[in-house]
Design a protein around this motif. Structure first.
Motif, PDB file in Angstrom:
ATOM      1  N   ARG A  69      -3.403  -1.845   6.208  1.00 58.50           N
ATOM      2  CA  ARG A  69      -2.100  -1.408   5.712  1.00 58.50           C
ATOM      3  C   ARG A  69      -1.099  -1.244   6.860  1.00 58.50           C
ATOM      4  O   ARG A  69       0.093  -1.528   6.695  1.00 58.50           O
ATOM      5  N   LEU A 120       2.865  -0.672   6.331  1.00 57.39           N
ATOM      6  CA  LEU A 120       2.808   0.452   5.396  1.00 57.39           C
ATOM      7  C   LEU A 120       2.386   1.738   6.107  1.00 57.39           C
ATOM      8  O   LEU A 120       1.921   1.707   7.242  1.00 57.39           O
ATOM      9  N   ASP A 135      -1.725   7.070  -2.903  1.00 57.63           N
ATOM     10  CA  ASP A 135      -1.159   5.732  -2.740  1.00 57.63           C
ATOM     11  C   ASP A 135      -1.812   4.667  -3.607  1.00 57.63           C
ATOM     12  O   ASP A 135      -1.271   3.570  -3.737  1.00 57.63           O
TER      13      ASP A 135
END
Length: 232
Positions: A120, A125, A136
């Motif tokens: 991620r 992110l 999430d």
């Protein structure tokens, strides 16, 4: 449980036994991974202690068993119920429930937490906080989507149990599923959002018990989470 609540309907959460991926901490969603030998022993030990006539999970008191469609959960039910499983099926008390399938991890499937967080980060992110599945979700299923399917099953369970809150008619429910999914179920049973921090760890092959306070369907409660080690 106090005597005055002894007849209150309960929901038993049964986590499947160990798999090779759960042993190593890999996220296992829809991938079909069988139980290890230890995993089968874990469930068998739990069954000997809690399942049977006059035991914690008494087949005579079961109104419905819902099982995840994944083979590790289906096998866990077979080991848990033993010779009673065919009678429960004959009485139409056993169903496969898509709502109980494990969280869809998407591209995170088979990875460890630190690997997912690294993936991620490469995608730009989580610049402020680290990835947390409860907040999430994944790239395949959000926390809200899991909430929605769990809530639909809770609605069915409460419709089944509501008429029997005070008449002492046996109406226990057994759910056989997965680690993340069952913890998510406990949160929603209590009315908490997914991101709520609820310390309810269930060992592979472990059992969780949910019920109501004072035989009031509007007052759900978590009673206990227990597990039994596999025999050497």
């Amino acid at each position: 449980m106090p005597d005055k609540d002894a007849g209150t309907p309960r929901v038993f959460l049964v986590r499947h036994g160990e798999t090779e991926w759960s042993k190593s901490g890999r996220y296992t969603g829809k991938t079909e991974i069988p139980l290890t030998q230890v995993g089968e022993q874990q469930v068998a030990c739990s069954a000997r202690i809690v399942f049977g006539k006059g035991k914690l999970i008494d087949p005579a008191k079961i109104a419905k068993v819902w099982i995840s469609p994944l083979q590790r959960a289906q096998r866990t039910f077979e080991l848990l119920a033993g010779k009673e499983r065919e009678e429960l099926r004959k009485q139409s008390k056993v169903e496969t429930a898509d709502e109980l399938i494990e969280w869809d991890y998407g591209s995170y499937e088979g990875h460890l937490t630190h690997e997912i967080r690294a993936m991620r980060k490469e995608q730009g992110l989580d610049k402020v906080t680290q990835w947390d599945i409860w907040r999430d979700g994944t790239d395949a299923e959000s926390a809200q989507q899991v909430t929605d399917r769990i809530d639909s099953l809770i609605k069915r369970i409460r419709a089944l149990q509501a008429p029997h809150m005070k008449d002492n008619v046996a109406c226990d429910v057994v759910l056989v599923a997965h680690g993340h999914l069952l913890r998510a179920f406990a949160k929603r049973w209590l009315g908490y959002p997914m991101e709520f921090s609820l310390s309810m760890m269930m060992e592979p092959g472990g059992i969780g018990i949910l019920s109501y306070q004072h035989k009031n369907i509007d007052e759900p409660a978590v009673l206990l989470g227990i597990g039994f080690p596999a025999e050497e």
